[in-house]
Design a protein around this motif. Sequence first.
Motif, PDB file in Angstrom:
ATOM      1  N   UNK A  26       6.375  26.591 -12.219  1.00  0.00           N
ATOM      2  CA  UNK A  26       5.803  25.291 -12.570  1.00  0.00           C
ATOM      3  C   UNK A  26       4.711  24.916 -11.576  1.00  0.00           C
ATOM      4  N   UNK A  27       3.535  24.489 -12.063  1.00  0.00           N
ATOM      5  CA  UNK A  27       2.473  24.055 -11.150  1.00  0.00           C
ATOM      6  C   UNK A  27       2.822  22.720 -10.494  1.00  0.00           C
ATOM      7  N   UNK A  28       2.216  22.480  -9.330  1.00  0.00           N
ATOM      8  CA  UNK A  28       2.510  21.237  -8.597  1.00  0.00           C
ATOM      9  C   UNK A  28       1.600  20.096  -9.059  1.00  0.00           C
ATOM     10  N   UNK A  29       0.639  20.408  -9.904  1.00  0.00           N
ATOM     11  CA  UNK A  29      -0.192  19.365 -10.507  1.00  0.00           C
ATOM     12  C   UNK A  29      -0.544  19.798 -11.922  1.00  0.00           C
ATOM     13  N   UNK A  30      -1.079  18.865 -12.690  1.00  0.00           N
ATOM     14  CA  UNK A  30      -1.460  19.188 -14.060  1.00  0.00           C
ATOM     15  C   UNK A  30      -2.686  20.106 -14.065  1.00  0.00           C
ATOM     16  N   UNK A  31      -2.584  21.191 -14.789  1.00  0.00           N
ATOM     17  CA  UNK A  31      -3.711  22.132 -14.924  1.00  0.00           C
ATOM     18  C   UNK A  31      -3.849  22.535 -16.396  1.00  0.00           C
ATOM     19  N   UNK A  32      -4.988  23.072 -16.736  1.00  0.00           N
ATOM     20  CA  UNK A  32      -5.210  23.559 -18.099  1.00  0.00           C
ATOM     21  C   UNK A  32      -4.510  24.900 -18.300  1.00  0.00           C
ATOM     22  N   UNK A  33      -4.279  25.240 -19.557  1.00  0.00           N
ATOM     23  CA  UNK A  33      -3.690  26.543 -19.876  1.00  0.00           C
ATOM     24  C   UNK A  33      -4.561  27.675 -19.352  1.00  0.00           C
ATOM     25  N   UNK A  34      -5.876  27.501 -19.468  1.00  0.00           N
ATOM     26  CA  UNK A  34      -6.809  28.514 -18.982  1.00  0.00           C
ATOM     27  C   UNK A  34      -6.655  28.731 -17.478  1.00  0.00           C
ATOM     28  N   UNK A  35      -6.492  27.646 -16.717  1.00  0.00           N
ATOM     29  CA  UNK A  35      -6.300  27.774 -15.269  1.00  0.00           C
ATOM     30  C   UNK A  35      -5.008  28.511 -14.953  1.00  0.00           C
ATOM     31  N   UNK A  92     -14.346  33.900 -13.281  1.00  0.00           N
ATOM     32  CA  UNK A  92     -14.923  33.312 -14.502  1.00  0.00           C
ATOM     33  C   UNK A  92     -13.945  32.347 -15.157  1.00  0.00           C
ATOM     34  N   UNK A  93     -12.693  32.787 -15.304  1.00  0.00           N
ATOM     35  CA  UNK A  93     -11.716  31.975 -16.043  1.00  0.00           C
ATOM     36  C   UNK A  93     -11.284  30.725 -15.270  1.00  0.00           C
ATOM     37  N   UNK A  94     -11.265  30.792 -13.936  1.00  0.00           N
ATOM     38  CA  UNK A  94     -10.880  29.586 -13.189  1.00  0.00           C
ATOM     39  C   UNK A  94     -11.957  28.513 -13.318  1.00  0.00           C
ATOM     40  N   UNK A  95     -13.222  28.942 -13.400  1.00  0.00           N
ATOM     41  CA  UNK A  95     -14.306  27.977 -13.632  1.00  0.00           C
ATOM     42  C   UNK A  95     -14.185  27.365 -15.022  1.00  0.00           C
ATOM     43  N   UNK A  96     -13.846  28.200 -15.996  1.00  0.00           N
ATOM     44  CA  UNK A  96     -13.651  27.702 -17.362  1.00  0.00           C
ATOM     45  C   UNK A  96     -12.486  26.717 -17.404  1.00  0.00           C
ATOM     46  N   UNK A  97     -11.412  27.047 -16.684  1.00  0.00           N
ATOM     47  CA  UNK A  97     -10.234  26.185 -16.659  1.00  0.00           C
ATOM     48  C   UNK A  97     -10.536  24.816 -16.068  1.00  0.00           C
ATOM     49  N   UNK A  98     -11.331  24.802 -15.010  1.00  0.00           N
ATOM     50  CA  UNK A  98     -11.692  23.529 -14.375  1.00  0.00           C
ATOM     51  C   UNK A  98     -12.582  22.682 -15.289  1.00  0.00           C
ATOM     52  N   UNK A  99     -13.456  23.326 -16.048  1.00  0.00           N
ATOM     53  CA  UNK A  99     -14.287  22.593 -17.003  1.00  0.00           C
ATOM     54  C   UNK A  99     -13.432  21.933 -18.073  1.00  0.00           C
ATOM     55  N   UNK A 100     -12.436  22.660 -18.523  1.00  0.00           N
ATOM     56  CA  UNK A 100     -11.514  22.106 -19.527  1.00  0.00           C
ATOM     57  C   UNK A 100     -10.759  20.914 -18.948  1.00  0.00           C
ATOM     58  N   UNK A 101     -10.326  21.042 -17.693  1.00  0.00           N
ATOM     59  CA  UNK A 101      -9.587  19.957 -17.047  1.00  0.00           C
ATOM     60  C   UNK A 101     -10.459  18.711 -16.908  1.00  0.00           C
TER      61      UNK A 101
END
Length: 422
Positions: A26-35, A92-101
């Motif tokens: 479980x993550x310690x904060x809310x994140x996107x599925x992509x992240x 690449x995907x972590x940048x995409x995940x942050x954009x989604x967030x």
Amino acid sequence: MRRSISGKLVIFISMIITWGLWLFVEPIREISTMSGYSQLIAAFALVVFAFINFISTRHKILDGLFDGLDKSYIYHKYLSICALALAVIHNITISMGKKIERANGIKIPKDPYAMYGTFSMYIFIILILIALVAKKLNYEKWKTIHKFMIIPYAFGIYHYYGSATYAVFSLEPFCIWLNLINIIGIISAIYSVFLYEKISFKYKYKVKKLDIVANGTFEITGDSNGKEIKFKPGQFAFLKILNNENGFVSHPFTISEAPKSGELQFTIKALGDHTKELLNTLKIGDEFVVSGPHGKFNYKTGVKNQIWIAGGIGITPFRSFAQSGVGEEFSVDLFYAYNNEAEGAYKEELQLLNSNNLRVHLFNSKEKGFLSVNEISKLVNIKDSVDVYFCGPAPMRENLKKQFKDSNFNIINFNYEHFQFK
């Protein structure tokens, strides 16, 4: 190939465990599925790096896992490519995940560790490119460049522990697993870069005899000065000269003599600058140390009928086999090809070792042309199922493999070692 546990299977299982445990963290904060998926990719990269670093230790367990240390370096090569691909995909995907967030209004805390992940990726790319170029140069330069790989790995580890969105030091099974993986990777990296050369060479010998056995080929025979290395015919070891006047770094060579109490022998072709200088500077009484032994080049695991093919300095493992005595259950034809009369090492000795079940065929290429499967077929029963054991230049090997494939020979296995810098 005969092996107890496949290294490929161990790598695959490690990836499955990583994926399976990630499903429950479980993550310690809310994140996107992509992240979340991006961090799974980063976890895969850490597992791959741990294997890369462990292979670099040259631990004896690698001989069992990969059917020889030489073959483990094939995995090392492709794992390095895989690690680079995973690092790029993660970036690449972590940048995409942050954009989604951001688009979903999720607050993203400032991450001062993110840049270290970027540093890691770019340094790794640069070193990989340099290594590809250096591979065409020589083993010594390749070794030096390879040591710098610890820098992007250190940045990557630092980035992981600073940027991960789950409690990396918690008792979550996924976190415990990755911490264990990282411990293996870190210890392996430190050992291979800083400690291997200092503590792995535990067998010491003193040069008692130096002989020129062919044009440009010399033989070093040493007497044990303490604990002896225990090896099997056909294995290789890493050799290091203690006085090191010519800058000769540790290098792998096949042990060219059958096991003999208190004695160890290497036969070296003076191909590079360091080996040529070694030929001119090494003296009787000098000391050398070895690390090993390594390798699974062993005819005893093969079928009854065998063809051994040696090209040039590649005669060394077969000489060791022959000196040890070929078992009566085997029927072997040894073909030894060399460029000219002056470059044929151990010709007379090999002829004396000729027997009913070890038939020696000398092949002077200057007089007969290149050794071919057609020439071999004139002296071997092509109806028999055979194993082929080869040691020599890669172009010669690939040429003969193709010829065997196109012939009427029934080849069960074509065995060879994968070190090209030996």
